[in-house]
Design an enzyme around this catalytic site. Structure first.
Site, mmCIF file in Angstrom:
data_model
loop_
_atom_site.group_PDB
_atom_site.id
_atom_site.type_symbol
_atom_site.label_atom_id
_atom_site.label_comp_id
_atom_site.label_asym_id
_atom_site.label_seq_id
_atom_site.Cartn_x
_atom_site.Cartn_y
_atom_site.Cartn_z
ATOM 1 C CD GLN A 38 -24.067 21.432 -25.676
ATOM 2 O OE1 GLN A 38 -23.300 20.585 -25.209
ATOM 3 N NE2 GLN A 38 -25.293 21.130 -26.024
ATOM 4 C CE LYS B 20 -23.606 17.327 -23.431
ATOM 5 N NZ LYS B 20 -23.464 17.969 -24.742
ATOM 6 C CG ASP C 190 -19.959 15.774 -29.271
ATOM 7 O OD1 ASP C 190 -20.834 15.149 -28.645
ATOM 8 O OD2 ASP C 190 -19.793 16.999 -29.178
HETATM 9 N N1 GUN Z 1 -26.034 19.838 -28.733
HETATM 10 C C1 GUN Z 1 -27.079 18.983 -28.566
HETATM 11 N N2 GUN Z 1 -26.628 17.715 -28.450
HETATM 12 C C2 GUN Z 1 -25.289 17.771 -28.556
HETATM 13 C C3 GUN Z 1 -24.254 16.788 -28.509
HETATM 14 O O1 GUN Z 1 -24.478 15.580 -28.357
HETATM 15 N N3 GUN Z 1 -22.990 17.251 -28.637
HETATM 16 C C4 GUN Z 1 -22.708 18.568 -28.815
HETATM 17 N N4 GUN Z 1 -21.440 18.915 -28.949
HETATM 18 N N5 GUN Z 1 -23.633 19.499 -28.866
HETATM 19 C C5 GUN Z 1 -24.908 19.099 -28.737
#
Ligand code: GUN
Length: 276
Positions: free
Chosen positions: A92, A48, A115
């Protein structure tokens, strides 16, 4: 049969976002918060941050130890919520055991919820007034659109009902006028339901679960899973090798939906920054 190249389309979208950011007076800022040291989460977070650099989004990375308290996590989120440089906040998931993710996520203001996981953003999606939409399902919709797939009146089957993927995926397909069936671990006659799908979306997290006998001839198959097979190799929820010859289009794993998820995070970060 077409293999949908999510990596290539992702690169194209990121280039377009980069250009938009370069032309803008506002520099989007994304805060990424990782609690603990789950290896998969570390890789996701690294990717990311890499994507932020690629697109020109300023990234603010925070790593809290496994032992962080609920209060420490929420204090950090409150600080980021108040920070004007930060347009988007990503916490996350999953959080280490003992921490309450729902309570923590509630500290992220709706307008910074890149998100799309907040109750308000999910509510807007259900009302067909989408604002910030969950990245993975949004990425799937962009892929289908780019492939020229007309969803109107089609039978779409979503395998998986998670709050973060399955449910928003089903809602987006419904908003695009597909007839949507959501299947889960308690579903009866799963194979028959899947066989009726014009578009089959797998998001259950079980390696190679979708086999050729579950897929209609000429269907479009979207694989959201990221698993490891018996040899430790990355694979999706779909038995790609056996399913691919039956379908009209299919996403591979890796290189299908995965790159789109992070690209949509960049898209949402820009959307939040530019208040589009
Ligand atoms: N963990 C796995 N996929 C995601 C996601 O798309 N967003 C977040 N915040 N955590 C994750």
């Amino acid at each position: 049969m077409d293999i949908i190249d999510g990596k290539a389309y992702s690169a194209k979208l990121r280039a377009a976002l980069k250009e938009k950011v370069e032309k803008s007076a506002i520099k989007p800022g994304l805060a990424v918060v990782l609690v603990g040291c789950d290896p998969a989460s570390q890789i996701y977070v690294r990717n990311k941050i890499k994507a932020c650099e690629e697109v020109g989004v300023r990234s603010y990375s925070y790593v809290l130890p496994e032992t962080a308290t609920q209060e420490e996590v929420e204090n950090l989120l409150d600080k980021l919520a108040a920070d004007e440089q930060v347009n988007g906040i990503l916490l996350q998931l999953p959080l280490p055991k003992g921490l309450d993710a729902e309570s923590a996520m509630a500290r992220i203001p709706v307008e910074k919820d890149v998100d799309g996981f907040s109750a308000e953003n999910i509510g807007l999606l259900c009302l067909h007034k989408e604002d910030l939409v969950a990245c993975t399902p949004l990425g799937v919709m962009k892929l289908l659109e780019n492939e020229g797939v007309d969803l109107c009146g089609k039978n779409a089957v979503v395998l998986g009902r998670s709050d973060t993927v399955g449910k928003p995926m089903a809602m987006l397909l419904l908003n695009a006028n597909a007839t949507v069936t959501v299947c889960h671990s308690k579903t009866k006659n799963l194979k028959d339901i899947c066989k009726n799908a014009d578009i089959l979306v797998a998001a259950i997290g079980r390696p190679k679960f979708v086999t050729a006998d579950m897929v209609k001839e000429g269907a479009i198959v979207i694989d959201i899973g990221i698993n490891r097979d018996e040899n430790g190799k990355i694979c999706g929820d779909v038995d790609f090798e056996n399913v691919k010859d039956k379908v009209s289009k299919i996403t591979p794993v890796p290189g299908g939906v995965g790159p789109m998820t992070i690209t949509m995070l960049m898209y949402n970060a820009c959307k939040a920054a530019f208040k589009e």
